[in-house]
Write an enzyme that holds these catalytic residues in place. Structure first.
Site, short mmCIF file in Angstrom:
data_model
loop_
_atom_site.label_atom_id
_atom_site.label_comp_id
_atom_site.label_asym_id
_atom_site.label_seq_id
_atom_site.Cartn_x
_atom_site.Cartn_y
_atom_site.Cartn_z
N LEU A 57 0.84 -0.95 -0.12
CA LEU A 57 0.16 0.19 -0.12
C LEU A 57 1.15 1.18 -0.07
O LEU A 57 2.02 1.21 0.60
CB LEU A 57 -0.86 -0.03 1.25
CG LEU A 57 -1.96 -1.10 1.26
CD1 LEU A 57 -2.65 -0.95 2.69
CD2 LEU A 57 -3.06 -0.83 0.11
N ASP A 58 0.50 2.30 -0.76
CA ASP A 58 1.18 3.49 -0.68
C ASP A 58 1.37 4.01 0.69
O ASP A 58 0.52 3.88 1.59
CB ASP A 58 0.66 4.62 -1.60
CG ASP A 58 0.53 4.20 -2.93
OD1 ASP A 58 1.44 3.23 -3.42
OD2 ASP A 58 -0.29 4.62 -3.78
N GLN A 59 2.63 4.46 0.93
CA GLN A 59 2.70 5.31 2.48
C GLN A 59 1.74 5.89 2.87
O GLN A 59 1.33 5.87 3.91
CB GLN A 59 3.98 6.01 2.38
CG GLN A 59 4.39 6.43 3.96
CD GLN A 59 5.81 6.98 3.91
OE1 GLN A 59 6.84 6.59 2.83
NE2 GLN A 59 6.13 7.45 4.92
#
Length: 231
Positions: A57-59
């Protein structure tokens, strides 16, 4: 991040909540990431600190994730991921309203490694990858819409890019065109549901969470109704 939120754990897998702002894996010195946090968690319990990363998942995105606790489990989960055996659903709050209440977005995306961004491009462009998602608008108010998204493919920043290209960038996502100052960290995107087959038992597993981010506060009624009504 003070404490891990573990949703399920056995000898093969570990399912947990990833908060917005925490990377899944990072090379930045002194910055916590999910991989190191979970390794330390296992080490404190006296277990072998192996953590296999199956998906990302993106940060700035919050959500539920599964990690493997052995190379064998990692290999099987990665096989499922590559063969689209994972069900991955997201909630997003976007600017404006999509043209249709339900639909499918199909685009070709190209990643720029220098800027860590992706963009919609021509299908014949070098490096272009087909990106498909289905969506349903669950509610709209105050110029924003709550959207449920199912990923059919897993491309870099896919939901963020495709929604922005459709004229509805995610709230808080300045990288892809959000203009409003939300006053909140992160972006309005939550991976709220995953389902997959347990790599050892063969049992189908499903895990869901409720978004914790303030981005979703105005849509609590829609979230509750959707959870009660299922997918």
């Amino acid at each position: 991040m003070n404490e891990l939120e573990i949703l399920f754990e056995d000898a093969s897998i570990l399912v947990c909540y990833k908060p917005s702002g925490v990377a899944v894996q990072t090379k930045r010195f002194g910055e916590q990431d999910m991989e190191s946090l979970l390794r330390n968690y296992l080490a404190r319990k006296g277990e072998k600190p192996y953590i296999g990363i199956v998906h990302r998942l993106d940060q700035p995105v919050e959500g539920v994730m599964v990690f493997a606790k052995s190379p064998k489990a990692a290999a099987e989960l990665n096989r499922q991921m590559q063969q689209r055996g994972f069900g991955k659903y997201y909630y997003a709050v976007v600017t404006g309203t999509l043209r249709q209440q339900k639909g499918t977005l199909t685009d070709y995306l190209k990643k720029d490694g220098r800027t860590n961004t992706s963009s919609v491009t021509d299908a014949k462009a070098a490096g272009a990858k087909r990106a498909v998602l289905s969506y349903e608008v669950l509610g709209s108010r105050n110029g924003q819409s709550l959207v449920q998204v199912r990923l059919e493919t897993g491309r870099h920043h896919q939901i963020r890019v495709q929604m922005a290209h459709a004229g509805c960038p995610l709230i808080g996502d300045k990288k892809y065109g959000a203009n409003e100052a939300s006053g909140m960290r992160g972006i309005a995107l939550c991976s709220y549901h995953i389902d997959f087959i347990h790599p050892v038992t063969g049992k189908k597993l499903l895990y869901e969470i409720t978004p914790k981010s303030s981005f979703f506060e105005d849509f609590q009624a829609e979230l509750a109704a959707h959870t009660d009504g299922g997918n």
